[in-house]
Design an enzyme around this catalytic site. Structure first.
Site, mmCIF file in Angstrom:
data_model
loop_
_atom_site.group_PDB
_atom_site.id
_atom_site.type_symbol
_atom_site.label_atom_id
_atom_site.label_comp_id
_atom_site.label_asym_id
_atom_site.label_seq_id
_atom_site.Cartn_x
_atom_site.Cartn_y
_atom_site.Cartn_z
ATOM 1 N N LYS A 192 8.331 -18.019 -41.196
ATOM 2 C CA LYS A 192 8.690 -18.881 -42.320
ATOM 3 C C LYS A 192 9.879 -19.750 -41.912
ATOM 4 O O LYS A 192 11.003 -19.270 -41.805
ATOM 5 C CB LYS A 192 9.078 -18.066 -43.544
ATOM 6 C CG LYS A 192 9.448 -18.946 -44.748
ATOM 7 C CD LYS A 192 10.422 -18.272 -45.664
ATOM 8 C CE LYS A 192 10.979 -19.236 -46.689
ATOM 9 N NZ LYS A 192 11.692 -20.404 -46.112
ATOM 10 N N GLU A 268 20.738 -11.225 -38.743
ATOM 11 C CA GLU A 268 21.836 -11.989 -38.154
ATOM 12 C C GLU A 268 22.348 -12.889 -39.260
ATOM 13 O O GLU A 268 21.655 -13.810 -39.705
ATOM 14 C CB GLU A 268 21.356 -12.796 -36.942
ATOM 15 C CG GLU A 268 22.493 -13.269 -36.054
ATOM 16 C CD GLU A 268 23.056 -14.602 -36.486
ATOM 17 O OE1 GLU A 268 24.113 -14.597 -37.161
ATOM 18 O OE2 GLU A 268 22.458 -15.630 -36.174
ATOM 19 N N CYS A 303 26.800 -20.290 -38.046
ATOM 20 C CA CYS A 303 27.295 -18.965 -38.409
ATOM 21 C C CYS A 303 28.400 -18.492 -37.484
ATOM 22 O O CYS A 303 29.221 -17.656 -37.865
ATOM 23 C CB CYS A 303 26.153 -17.947 -38.444
ATOM 24 S SG CYS A 303 25.204 -17.862 -36.904
ATOM 25 N N GLU A 395 32.982 -18.052 -46.405
ATOM 26 C CA GLU A 395 32.233 -18.834 -45.419
ATOM 27 C C GLU A 395 31.839 -20.164 -46.052
ATOM 28 O O GLU A 395 31.003 -20.213 -46.957
ATOM 29 C CB GLU A 395 30.987 -18.085 -44.949
ATOM 30 C CG GLU A 395 30.265 -18.827 -43.840
ATOM 31 C CD GLU A 395 28.990 -18.138 -43.379
ATOM 32 O OE1 GLU A 395 28.651 -18.276 -42.190
ATOM 33 O OE2 GLU A 395 28.339 -17.470 -44.204
#
Length: 501
Positions: A192, A268, A303, A395
């Site tokens: 996906k 992750e 990230c 973040e």
């Protein structure tokens, strides 16, 4: 380094592109069974690029069934390792032949600068596919110590049907990080791509079929997280899921597994990564270049972005002067202009989220930037702030770097580790012992010394704490998550001697 073209040449290539728009299931493109579609847009202009098949659980069922059939009949899983290798090398060669097209397609769909797509993303994507292909026939099984009357074999087998859920920030590269080891291991894949960035995944599927990958081995199901990601995560005939994305969504995949067949889940996730510069750091021009690249590469949508600069007080003024000068060279604008290093954020929703942090920055000390350049575009921004401010803790996933001043090595390590995340970290020091002590003390999956980076395809990538668990991308260790270990215990006793066992 790739020779870059002019903006006009890139625009001409873009104008001539045809976009794949349908899901790729069992070796063929097909519309969603519901007939529904969704628009994918160019983040730089807001214009629709194409209308993509909006799949749902029915399409996931179809793709999983195709992947299961391909896995069970062995058309890929039991193919000789050398033949799997040659097929993936043909895929890499076809991607190389179409590298410029892939780079422009990636830039249009994701808003990534053509500079990054041409010089980093596409070449590294091809390299990763090649590397895992070459590894296929070089991973050996084991024979464990046993008595003379037994042989104990430890063998790897492909885990089966795997669901691969990609993020939108590095569509091609994350595709390679996942399909490289998954296909090398002999698994069948249902992928996906992110709803914001589907085009290059579909083009790679087309190239994979041309390379000779058997039908059903690589399936691409397009659509939203709720309509495709969740059914994939809950599917009882999916053996494992590898997900890269937000920590919040990663939690959902753990729930999907618990609520279904306890499939393996590899996560992750996010990061709030520290970059420590101690007062004995040398060559501050080079340090500043690493700091700026770590913070603003891919518009900070990374990230492992070095989003917290933790600088020792004695070097603060000199370093920040260099950082300001370096940041000035990161031009903002049209991503198809190779002079630009900062393009738009991936979507309006993400732009709205990141720009809200600019409001929070107004109560802090803004050293560089702090403004919206145009709809979707935010200039590189550097803010000096307290270590517990919202900017320093959350973040952001945008081009905003926070600066935190500390007085000692010990304080720098404490501040760096004072986060829920643990994906990556950097430390700059001319004192080798101190740099290595810091690297050992930092709670992160990848620590770079006197540089910013993530290692390369030979080194495992993944995080501590809420940055993920369950496996690693890259390196030979990436193959572990797509295989099962089986012990085969062979008794060599004659039946008459069995009593001696």
């Amino acid at each position: 380094m790739t020779d870059l073209l002019s903006t006009e040449d890139y625009r001409a290539i873009a104008a001539g592109l045809s976009f794949p728009t349908q899901a790729f299931i069992d070796g063929a493109f097909r519309p969603a069974l519901s007939g529904r579609i969704f628009a994918t847009t160019n983040p730089a202009t807001g214009e629709a690029l194409a209308e993509i098949a909006a799949c749902d659980a029915q399409d996931v069922d179809l793709a999983v069934a195709a992947a299961r059939a391909a896995f069970e009949d062995g058309r890929w899983s039991r193919l000789h390792p050398g033949e799997r290798k040659e097929t993936l090398l043909r895929l890499a060669a076809l991607m190389e032949e179409n590298a410029r097209e892939l780079a422009v397609l990636e830039s249009l769909d994701a808003g990534k600068t053509i500079f990054d797509c041409e010089t980093v993303d596409v070449p590294e994507t091809i390299h990763v596919i090649k590397w895992h292909a070459e590894l296929i026939d070089k991973i050996y099984d084991q024979v464990s110590p046993a008595s003379d009357n037994h042989i104990a074999m430890v063998v790897r087998e492909p885990v089966g049907v795997v669901g691969l859920v990609l993020p939108w920030n590095f569509p091609l590269l994350m595709l390679a990080w996942k399909i490289g080891p998954a296909l090398a291991a002999g698994c069948s894949v249902v992928m996906k791509p992110a709803g914001e960035t589907t085009l290059t995944a579909l083009r790679v599927a087309e190239l994979a079929a041309e390379a000779g990958l058997p039908a059903g081995v690589l399936n691409i199901v397009t659509g939203s997280g709720r309509e495709v990601g969740e059914p994939l995560g809950r599917h009882a005939d999916v053996d494992m899921v590898s997900f890269t994305g937000s920590t919040a969504t990663g939690r959902r995949f753990l729930n999907y597994s618990a609520d279904s067949n306890l499939k393996e889940v590899v996560l992750e996730l996010g990061g709030k990564n520290p970059c420590i510069v101690l007062d004995d750091a040398e060559d501050l021009d080079a340090v500043a270049a690493h700091v700026v690249n770590g913070a603003f590469w891919n518009m900070g949508q990374n990230c492992s972005a070095a989003s917290r600069l933790i600088v020792q007080r004695g070097i603060r003024d000199r370093l920040l002067e260099k950082v300001r000068a370096e940041a000035a060279g990161w031009l903002v604008g049209d991503p198809l202009d190779p002079a630009n290093r900062v393009g738009p954020l991936v979507s309006k929703a993400h732009f709205d989220k990141v720009s809200s942090y600019l409001d929070a920055a107004k109560s802090e000390t803004v050293l560089v930037g702090g403004k919206v350049v145009a709809e979707g575009f935010i200039e590189p921004t550097i803010v000096e702030t307290a270590r517990d401010s919202r900017l320093a803790v959350e973040e952001i996933f945008g081009p905003i770097l926070t600066v935190i001043v500390v007085d000692s090595f010990e304080e720098a390590i404490r501040v760096a580790n004072d986060t829920d995340y643990g994906l990556a970290a950097s430390i700059f020091s001319a004192n080798g012992k101190r740099a290595l002590r810091g690297a050992r003390a930092l709670r992160a999956g990848t620590v770079t010394v006197n540089s910013f980076g993530e290692g390369d395809v030979t080194t495992p990538f993944g995080g501590y704490k809420q940055s993920g668990f369950g496996g690693r991308d890259n390196s030979v260790h990436a193959h572990d998550q797509y295989t099962q270990l089986k012990t085969i215990w062979i008794d060599l006793n004659d039946s008459a001697d069995a009593s001696l066992d």
